[in-house]
Enzyme design. Structure first.
Site, PDB file in Angstrom:
ATOM      1  N   ASN A  86       6.498   0.263   0.017  1.00 37.49           N
ATOM      2  CA  ASN A  86       7.006  -0.439   1.039  1.00 37.49           C
ATOM      3  C   ASN A  86       6.145   0.280   2.035  1.00 37.49           C
ATOM      4  OD1 ASN A  86       8.996  -2.220   0.140  1.00 37.49           O
ATOM      5  ND2 ASN A  86      10.499   0.181  -0.475  1.00 37.49           N
ATOM      6  N   VAL A  95      10.016   7.664   1.989  1.00 38.09           N
ATOM      7  CA  VAL A  95       9.334   8.398   1.859  1.00 38.09           C
ATOM      8  C   VAL A  95       8.521   8.480   2.464  1.00 38.09           C
ATOM      9  CG1 VAL A  95       8.891  10.444   0.296  1.00 38.09           C
ATOM     10  CG2 VAL A  95      11.026   9.073  -0.482  1.00 38.09           C
ATOM     11  N   HIS A  99       3.369   5.114  -2.005  1.00 40.97           N
ATOM     12  CA  HIS A  99       4.460   5.095  -3.093  1.00 40.97           C
ATOM     13  C   HIS A  99       3.892   3.628  -3.638  1.00 40.97           C
ATOM     14  CE1 HIS A  99       7.347   5.756  -0.667  1.00 40.97           C
ATOM     15  NE2 HIS A  99       8.492   4.823  -2.089  1.00 40.97           N
ATOM     16  N   HIS A 101       6.249   1.314  -6.252  1.00 42.35           N
ATOM     17  CA  HIS A 101       7.151   1.108  -7.259  1.00 42.35           C
ATOM     18  C   HIS A 101       6.642   0.251  -8.087  1.00 42.35           C
ATOM     19  CE1 HIS A 101      10.480   2.280  -4.221  1.00 42.35           C
ATOM     20  NE2 HIS A 101       9.536   2.171  -3.459  1.00 42.35           N
TER      21      HIS A 101
END
Ligand code: 5GP
Length: 113
Positions: A86, A95, A99, A101
């Protein structure tokens, strides 16, 4: 740039269920899993969003992609998993430490929501 909670997880200031770590990345289970497999793979370098990565990060991003597949396989979902990044609040990023997922273990519909 202020420290995000993922930097705190890297530094062991916040605990997490870690499934993989090397010099460049860390992978841990999401605190609010959306599938039987839901882990977050992060670079240790605090790149806020995908859009903030530069050509300097090319090898690091490639490393993350290779490790994502290895971790999905290690977790037993190597034949069917989804990687999600995202980018920005409008895309659901909460956040601001890049990252990936890694999701698996249930039917994953398309298009995603
Ligand atoms: P984003 O919405 O930014 O793409 O994903 C952030 C993810 O971090 C969410 O899936 C959320 O559940 C997860 N998360 C938020 N806080 C924590 C935490 O303290 N520990 C862990 N392990 N995951 C977290």
């Amino acid at each position: 740039m202020s420290e995000t909670l993922f930097t705190k997880i890297i530094n062991r200031e916040i605990s997490a269920d870690i499934v993989y770590e090397d010099d460049d990345c860390l992978c841990f289970r999401d605190i609010n899993p959306q599938a039987p497999l839901h882990v977050l793979l992060i670079p240790k370098k605090p790149i806020p969003r995908a859009i903030d990565a530069t050509t300097e990060d090319q090898a690091l991003l490639g490393h993350l992609m290779i490790k994502a597949g290895e971790i999905a396989k290690q977790e037993g979902y190597g034949e069917a998993f989804r990687l999600v990044v995202n980018n920005g609040a409008g895309a659901g990023q909460t956040v601001f430490h890049l990252h990936i997922h890694i999701l698996g273990g249930r039917p994953l519909s398309w298009p995603p929501g």
